[in-house]
Design an enzyme around this catalytic site. Sequence first.
Site, PDB file in Angstrom:
ATOM      1  N   THR A  60      49.802 -18.049  59.741  1.00 50.01           N
ATOM      2  CA  THR A  60      49.469 -18.766  58.517  1.00 50.01           C
ATOM      3  C   THR A  60      49.468 -20.268  58.780  1.00 50.01           C
ATOM      4  O   THR A  60      50.454 -20.817  59.266  1.00 50.01           O
ATOM      5  CB  THR A  60      50.479 -18.417  57.414  1.00 50.01           C
ATOM      6  N   HIS A  81      48.035  -5.760  56.854  1.00 48.70           N
ATOM      7  CA  HIS A  81      49.364  -6.389  56.916  1.00 48.70           C
ATOM      8  C   HIS A  81      50.349  -5.507  56.153  1.00 48.70           C
ATOM      9  O   HIS A  81      50.414  -5.541  54.926  1.00 48.70           O
ATOM     10  CB  HIS A  81      49.301  -7.779  56.306  1.00 48.70           C
ATOM     11  N   ASN A 128      56.664  -7.812  57.119  1.00 49.12           N
ATOM     12  CA  ASN A 128      57.258  -9.070  56.647  1.00 49.12           C
ATOM     13  C   ASN A 128      57.572  -9.119  55.160  1.00 49.12           C
ATOM     14  O   ASN A 128      57.570 -10.179  54.543  1.00 49.12           O
ATOM     15  CB  ASN A 128      56.364 -10.253  57.034  1.00 49.12           C
ATOM     16  N   TYR A 138      55.956  -8.029  52.527  1.00 50.47           N
ATOM     17  CA  TYR A 138      54.872  -8.188  51.554  1.00 50.47           C
ATOM     18  C   TYR A 138      54.582  -6.857  50.852  1.00 50.47           C
ATOM     19  O   TYR A 138      55.327  -5.894  51.000  1.00 50.47           O
ATOM     20  CB  TYR A 138      53.648  -8.782  52.242  1.00 50.47           C
ATOM     21  N   ASN A 149      61.269 -12.804  54.220  1.00 44.03           N
ATOM     22  CA  ASN A 149      60.978 -13.012  52.801  1.00 44.03           C
ATOM     23  C   ASN A 149      62.011 -12.380  51.877  1.00 44.03           C
ATOM     24  O   ASN A 149      61.714 -12.053  50.725  1.00 44.03           O
ATOM     25  CB  ASN A 149      59.576 -12.502  52.458  1.00 44.03           C
TER      26      ASN A 149
END
Length: 365
Positions: free
Chosen positions: A30, A180, A183, A185, A240
């Site tokens: 990112t 994805h 992480n 998400y 996260n």
Amino acid sequence: MNRTPTATLFDPVRIGALDCPNRVFMAPLTRCRALPGSLAPHALNAEYYAQRASAGLIVSEATQVEPRGIGYMGTPGIHSDAQRDGWKLVADTVHAAGGRIVAQLWHVGAVSHPDLQPDGALPVSASDVLLPGIVHTQHGKRDRVAPRALRTDEMPGVVAAYAHAARVARDAGLDGVEIHGANGYLIEQFLRGSTNRRTDAWGGSVANRIRLALAVVDAVVEVFGRDRVGIRLSPVTLANGCPPDADAQATYGALVEALAQRRIAFLHFIEGNTGAAHHTDGFDFAGARRTFPGAYIANNRYTPEMARQAVASGAVAAVAFGVPFIANPDLPMRLRRGGPFNTPDRTTFYGGGEKGYTDYPSLSD
């Protein structure tokens, strides 16, 4: 006695339908430099990726599949006409430089804030579980808020958003997609019992919690074919603020078995806690490699020597490097020569212009 030659980082490898010239892959990174407003890639992004076209395979930065999927300012989308055109520019420029690039399809779920959401709505997730943390928005730093649980009747629309994003990627000329699922998400929020407290068909049992990941894979395979689709997973990460699953081996093991049956091109594993020390505790990564018939791509703080050994042993098909590719656009050549390596400027990782993005010198410079 005949012996199987030992592979090196610099030998070619076939990943599904993709012939990759080496096994030094570029991990998704990112960088928050999409065009304001449209969140489309533009010429600066195309230059950045083309500089790194010597990677065996580039996995693009995470790209949100719908407007609700955004969690960071300046991250590109892959759902509008303008974004399709921007990704076409990126793909064409990378291909002209001799590279290969797949798009990473992303939805942050709860890792967002109403300031970034359409009409200031709550972020969505599997359940209304708060993932503590800070979000940088146009109004400054904000604490994350508890998300809204997606309704059962909304779930087909979430899957459709991934399918639409895959069509945009295909139409833009990208070589494939990585889903994805890591992480902390959205997909991982459904995978883990710690964040998925649903009682419908999308929660509860392991089979139900892996349902979204598999539905997305199936939808994307319909667009690209199984040999151009992969998925990124992080069974033990705490990224996260996403709490761990109570039994990561059972959950992610069942997912790997189901993915093996689908025979997609690759699994891309974050081994350990994202961005922290590399380790393989808490999940049988070696067992996943044995179960899955496609390519196993390893990631998370691999040193050059660790990468050489992993490829030479046959444990992995390739190693994805992240931060080293930021500062070293010609990383495969530098690894082959043993350096020298540029030092990354961490103050320019997120947002900004060419400084810390396209101005790192290559050896040829």
